[in-house]
Design a protein around this motif. Sequence first.
Motif, PDB file in Angstrom:
ATOM      1  N   PRO A  81      -4.245  19.993  85.563  1.00 23.38           N
ATOM      2  CA  PRO A  81      -3.257  20.838  86.234  1.00 23.38           C
ATOM      3  C   PRO A  81      -2.731  21.780  85.153  1.00 23.38           C
ATOM      4  N   ALA A  82      -3.157  21.526  83.861  1.00 25.62           N
ATOM      5  CA  ALA A  82      -2.927  22.870  82.916  1.00 25.62           C
ATOM      6  C   ALA A  82      -4.267  22.429  81.937  1.00 25.62           C
ATOM      7  N   ASP A  83      -4.029  23.949  81.276  1.00 28.47           N
ATOM      8  CA  ASP A  83      -5.173  23.861  80.221  1.00 28.47           C
ATOM      9  C   ASP A  83      -4.509  22.960  78.986  1.00 28.47           C
ATOM     10  N   ALA A  84      -5.366  22.537  78.192  1.00 27.83           N
ATOM     11  CA  ALA A  84      -5.171  21.879  76.846  1.00 27.83           C
ATOM     12  C   ALA A  84      -4.470  22.668  75.878  1.00 27.83           C
ATOM     13  N   LEU A  85      -3.190  22.305  75.499  1.00 27.36           N
ATOM     14  CA  LEU A  85      -2.547  22.940  74.623  1.00 27.36           C
ATOM     15  C   LEU A  85      -3.200  23.053  73.052  1.00 27.36           C
ATOM     16  N   THR A  86      -3.156  24.224  72.415  1.00 27.11           N
ATOM     17  CA  THR A  86      -3.453  24.143  71.189  1.00 27.11           C
ATOM     18  C   THR A  86      -2.270  24.474  70.219  1.00 27.11           C
ATOM     19  N   ALA A  87      -1.140  24.795  70.709  1.00 24.31           N
ATOM     20  CA  ALA A  87       0.117  25.229  70.274  1.00 24.31           C
ATOM     21  C   ALA A  87       1.198  24.933  70.791  1.00 24.31           C
ATOM     22  N   PHE A  88       2.391  25.043  70.160  1.00 23.31           N
ATOM     23  CA  PHE A  88       3.554  24.746  70.958  1.00 23.31           C
ATOM     24  C   PHE A  88       3.976  25.783  71.692  1.00 23.31           C
ATOM     25  N   PRO A  90       6.090  28.902  73.350  1.00 24.82           N
ATOM     26  CA  PRO A  90       7.245  29.524  73.132  1.00 24.82           C
ATOM     27  C   PRO A  90       8.365  29.220  74.028  1.00 24.82           C
ATOM     28  N   LYS A  91       7.942  28.813  75.233  1.00 32.56           N
ATOM     29  CA  LYS A  91       9.069  28.981  76.239  1.00 32.56           C
ATOM     30  C   LYS A  91       8.721  27.717  77.148  1.00 32.56           C
ATOM     31  N   PHE A  92       9.597  26.680  77.249  1.00 34.41           N
ATOM     32  CA  PHE A  92       8.885  25.475  78.137  1.00 34.41           C
ATOM     33  C   PHE A  92      10.305  24.867  78.997  1.00 34.41           C
ATOM     34  N   GLN A  93      10.020  24.199  80.080  1.00 31.53           N
ATOM     35  CA  GLN A  93      11.134  23.556  80.822  1.00 31.53           C
ATOM     36  C   GLN A  93      10.799  22.310  81.082  1.00 31.53           C
ATOM     37  N   ASP A 156       6.377  36.970  82.420  1.00 33.76           N
ATOM     38  CA  ASP A 156       7.093  36.174  81.755  1.00 33.76           C
ATOM     39  C   ASP A 156       6.234  34.752  81.990  1.00 33.76           C
ATOM     40  N   THR A 157       6.352  33.892  81.266  1.00 30.85           N
ATOM     41  CA  THR A 157       5.497  32.607  81.443  1.00 30.85           C
ATOM     42  C   THR A 157       6.544  31.420  80.766  1.00 30.85           C
ATOM     43  N   THR A 158       6.275  30.397  81.641  1.00 33.80           N
ATOM     44  CA  THR A 158       7.276  29.049  81.306  1.00 33.80           C
ATOM     45  C   THR A 158       6.354  27.893  81.469  1.00 33.80           C
ATOM     46  N   TYR A 159       6.174  27.208  80.580  1.00 37.79           N
ATOM     47  CA  TYR A 159       5.396  25.914  80.468  1.00 37.79           C
ATOM     48  C   TYR A 159       6.136  24.596  81.002  1.00 37.79           C
ATOM     49  N   VAL A 160       5.916  24.160  82.192  1.00 41.64           N
ATOM     50  CA  VAL A 160       6.780  23.275  82.746  1.00 41.64           C
ATOM     51  C   VAL A 160       6.217  21.940  82.634  1.00 41.64           C
TER      52      VAL A 160
END
Length: 365
Positions: A81-88, A90-93, A156-160
């Motif tokens: 469902p999402a690529d593995a994160l390598t950094a926090f 900047p915008k998430f919900q 814009d991009t938001t990580y949910v």
Amino acid sequence: MLCSSAYPRMGPLAQAQGCSIPAADTPPPPVSLLSSLLPSLQPTRGGSAVPGKGPGGSAAAPRRSGGKMLVLVGLVLCLAPADALTAFPPKFQVGKLNGDVVVKCNTSEQQVTWTQNGEPEPMAELVAEGQTLTILGLDLPAAGNYSCWAGTVLLDTTYVVVSSTREEGMNVSCQAESYRGSFRCSWTGPRSAVFRARLTRSDGSLGEWVPAASRRGRFSASFTDPSFCPFAEELHPLQLQLEGFSDTSYLNFSIHFFIRDIVRPDPPQELTVQRRGEQLHLAWAPPASWPLPKSYFALLYRLQYELPNGTQVDKYVEGAEETQLQEHARRVRISCQDPYANPAWSPWSAWQDVDAAQQRQLRAR
């Protein structure tokens, strides 16, 4: 300049998911291609499928393609469902599992299009209206990066992510080498996670978010409390808040502590051994990181020496940096502790071989 309000040290202080797809020479086809390969299947939310209708409304017969059909459906369900994160991000919900989430595109454009993890066909049930996107019934396949576009321009991009109450296995521990207000914290977590940490200082002010370093599921970050005064009694504990993402879940954890409870000095330094007649004279210096003056920041020292028969004996010295040994020792080492706050003992210094030390002293003469 010394900080205000010095309190004498009067004894011990109060204690305060997806599945893994085997590697292949050829990557799995994208969702849109899989859909074209399954004309008789109608995709539903979450990537599942139901049999389509044949001509005249009757159910299409699976015939001999049933085995292939199962494989392809499995690929749809297992797409990450999402690529593995390598950094926090900047915008998430953060949203609750099975709850609705409203994502807003930070733009002046009135009409935008949306993608999830770069795919124009998201694995979620969505309602788009102007600059907002509503995710209906958030679950793990519906989590990930949601981007809004004006044509080919990214706006814009938001990580949910899905909220999680997971706290077990974190095992957060903090350690300071002295009373200078600096310390380091470490904890365990999922290897795929990314974390950041923030300190609420002793004066109540909030520090900046600090990205955590990671190594094989072990995370760490260093902090300094500029408002900490080593000469004053600690009245309010520090609070450390951790935030993290593990795959598509949100982790949140906090601990409270006093610096006096996490101090573990460095080992004493410059341990020397001299034979004076039938006695051994030992001398040392406090750790270089330990604060001054010595009369206020006293240390309790623990000497350990080994007899010729292998027996190890401990000797404690407080308020001094030298002592005599009556017994014939083969080797010695030393550690220290703050006798008032009663934290952990420092690590041991390296063993000093008595005979080797004597030979070095003779060569130095």
